[in-house]
Scaffold this active site. Structure first.
Site, PDB file in Angstrom:
ATOM      1  N   GLY A   1      14.142  38.608  21.583  1.00 32.32           N
ATOM      2  CA  GLY A   1      14.804  39.901  21.830  1.00 32.32           C
ATOM      3  C   GLY A   1      16.170  39.932  21.137  1.00 32.32           C
ATOM      4  CG  HIS A   2      19.334  37.391  22.537  1.00 39.83           C
ATOM      5  ND1 HIS A   2      18.759  36.483  23.388  1.00 39.83           N
ATOM      6  CD2 HIS A   2      20.214  38.089  23.294  1.00 39.83           C
ATOM      7  CE1 HIS A   2      19.286  36.604  24.596  1.00 39.83           C
ATOM      8  NE2 HIS A   2      20.160  37.579  24.575  1.00 39.83           N
TER       9      HIS A   2
ATOM     10  CE  LYS B   1      15.467  42.541  30.200  1.00 39.79           C
ATOM     11  NZ  LYS B   1      16.776  42.283  30.715  1.00 39.79           N
ATOM     12  CG  ASP B   2      20.508  44.597  29.288  1.00 40.00           C
ATOM     13  OD1 ASP B   2      20.437  44.168  30.442  1.00 40.00           O
ATOM     14  OD2 ASP B   2      20.168  43.920  28.292  1.00 40.00           O
TER      15      ASP B   2
ATOM     16  CG  HIS C   1      15.228  36.105  24.572  1.00 42.06           C
ATOM     17  ND1 HIS C   1      15.165  37.380  24.059  1.00 42.06           N
ATOM     18  CD2 HIS C   1      16.026  36.183  25.673  1.00 42.06           C
ATOM     19  CE1 HIS C   1      15.859  38.198  24.823  1.00 42.06           C
ATOM     20  NE2 HIS C   1      16.405  37.496  25.799  1.00 42.06           N
TER      21      HIS C   1
ATOM     22  CG  MET D   1      26.279  37.148  28.139  1.00 41.83           C
ATOM     23  SD  MET D   1      26.793  37.260  29.844  1.00 41.83           S
ATOM     24  CE  MET D   1      25.223  37.477  30.634  1.00 41.83           C
ATOM     25  N   GLY D   2      24.044  34.149  24.984  1.00 40.23           N
ATOM     26  CA  GLY D   2      23.301  32.939  24.636  1.00 40.23           C
ATOM     27  C   GLY D   2      21.954  32.850  25.323  1.00 40.23           C
ATOM     28  CB  ALA D   3      19.855  31.544  27.304  1.00 37.03           C
TER      29      ALA D   3
HETATM   30  P1  AMP Z   1      22.494  39.161  26.890  1.00 38.31           P
HETATM   31  O1  AMP Z   1      22.579  37.851  26.161  1.00 38.31           O
HETATM   32  O2  AMP Z   1      21.499  39.189  27.981  1.00 38.31           O
HETATM   33  O3  AMP Z   1      23.856  39.680  27.292  1.00 38.31           O
HETATM   34  O4  AMP Z   1      21.945  40.210  25.824  1.00 38.31           O
HETATM   35  C1  AMP Z   1      22.588  40.409  24.598  1.00 38.31           C
HETATM   36  C2  AMP Z   1      21.981  41.616  23.939  1.00 38.31           C
HETATM   37  O5  AMP Z   1      20.589  41.390  23.715  1.00 38.31           O
HETATM   38  C3  AMP Z   1      22.103  42.880  24.803  1.00 38.31           C
HETATM   39  O6  AMP Z   1      22.400  43.976  23.949  1.00 38.31           O
HETATM   40  C4  AMP Z   1      20.726  43.001  25.386  1.00 38.31           C
HETATM   41  O7  AMP Z   1      20.369  44.330  25.732  1.00 38.31           O
HETATM   42  C5  AMP Z   1      19.859  42.491  24.242  1.00 38.31           C
HETATM   43  N1  AMP Z   1      18.556  42.049  24.735  1.00 38.31           N
HETATM   44  C6  AMP Z   1      18.311  41.204  25.765  1.00 38.31           C
HETATM   45  N2  AMP Z   1      16.972  41.095  25.955  1.00 38.31           N
HETATM   46  C7  AMP Z   1      16.374  41.884  25.042  1.00 38.31           C
HETATM   47  C8  AMP Z   1      15.012  42.198  24.733  1.00 38.31           C
HETATM   48  N3  AMP Z   1      13.997  41.679  25.421  1.00 38.31           N
HETATM   49  N4  AMP Z   1      14.770  43.047  23.713  1.00 38.31           N
HETATM   50  C9  AMP Z   1      15.783  43.599  23.003  1.00 38.31           C
HETATM   51  N5  AMP Z   1      17.089  43.336  23.242  1.00 38.31           N
HETATM   52  C10 AMP Z   1      17.384  42.495  24.251  1.00 38.31           C
END
Ligand code: AMP
Length: 295
Positions: free
Chosen positions: A36-37, A164-165, A34, A30-32
């Site tokens: 982790g992504h 994380k999720d 970091h 979903m962007g933003a």
């Molecule tokens: P989101 O943009 O929050 O929907 O996350 C996109 C993907 O990145 C999802 O599979 C999340 O689980 C993963 N993600 C988000 N934060 C982290 C993190 N700190 N470490 C590893 N994967 C992450």
């Protein structure tokens, strides 16, 4: 790096990729973005020929309009990070590219609506009834709806998701199985800030003070990992409740110790193959989740 906004452009581009017999790794976000992504991008690059990342703030998974409106949007910086990470394709669709007006108006993200499952019945059963599912009604249906659409558009060999999720990962594995999609789901470890705080797009909305407080969560999770062999589950729950109470800024939404496969609460260790401790808290109005696999 190619940035594409329409389904038509993406489909055309991916056809060329497939015609060359390249394997595709897909990272929906979903962007933003970091680190982790970006770790998911790197995981895909190690295993696949072509890496596709999507950036789409999916309206149907938000049960709180305010949360949707305040979700950070940083497309330019995201594209820069993806370019630096050598991602091959970025897909940034408008909402209208993914959803018909009816789907949005009628909030057709329910499992009874079979338009996004092509008539197949999908049922997450007890997996979706606990933790995030219990506290965010409709959230996982929205996640499943957008992920199934994106997986069918991109048709990757492997798709990468963060641990994380944790519950989302279980839901997506179940979705892929129920829809018989020929896609391997790869789980990637949680990337943390030096303080231990799990990286999250929502961290951007924390004040400096709140960010310091948020580090207590991971501190507790790491302590649990060291403690769980010496204590009972009720003792661990008390330990967590007492720790959380030391910081009045933190509001505990739930803390569960669960079977890591079924995600159902457990009362004793040792009766399940693996166990996970999961949290959701609110801090300054911002909701944060984190977890640790105990064994
Ligand atoms: P989101 O943009 O929050 O929907 O996350 C996109 C993907 O990145 C999802 O599979 C999340 O689980 C993963 N993600 C988000 N934060 C982290 C993190 N700190 N470490 C590893 N994967 C992450």
């Amino acid at each position: 790096m190619v940035v594409l906004n329409s389904l038509e452009q993406l489909t055309k581009h991916l056809k060329k990729v497939r015609d060359q017999n390249y394997n595709i790794g897909f990272i929906p976000t979903m962007g933003a973005l970091h680190p982790g992504h970006i770790s998911l991008i790197h995981a895909a690059q190690q295993q696949q020929d072509i890496t596709v990342c999507s950036i789409f703030v999916n309206p149907t998974q938000f049960n709180d309009l305010n949360d949707l409106l305040k979700y950070p949007r940083t497309i330019e910086a995201d594209c820069k990070l993806l370019e630096e990470a050598r991602c091959d394709i970025v897909f940034i669709p408008e909402v209208s590219e993914i959803y018909s007006p009816e789907e949005l108006l009628l909030k057709k993200n329910s499992l009874e609506d079979k338009s996004w499952t092509e008539g197949k019945t999908v049922d997450f059963g007890l997996l979706a009834d606990v933790m995030e599912g219990a506290h965010r009604p409709g959230h996982f249906n929205g996640v499943a709806q957008v992920v199934s659409k994106l997986l069918k558009i991109v048709r990757p060999n492997k798709a990468y998701f963060g641990q994380k999720d944790f519950q989302q990962l279980a839901i997506i594995r179940s979705l892929v199985k129920q829809l018989n999609l020929p896609i391997q789901i790869i789980a990637c470890p949680t990337i943390r800030e030096p303080s231990g705080l799990a990286m999250s797009s929502r961290n951007e909305r924390l004040s400096h003070k709140e960010r310091t407080s948020a580090a207590l969560l991971s501190e507790i999770l790491f302590e649990l990992k060291d403690l769980y062999l010496q204590k009972t589950i009720p003792e661990l729950k008390l330990f967590v409740a007492n720790k959380i109470m030391t910081d009045p800024m933190i509001e505990l939404e739930y803390f569960e110790i669960s079977d890591a496969e079924t995600l159902q609460k457990i009362t004793h260790f040792g009766l399940t193959k693996s166990a996970v401790a999961c949290f959701a808290i609110k801090l300054g109005g911002i909701r944060l989740i984190d977890n640790i696999v105990l064994y």
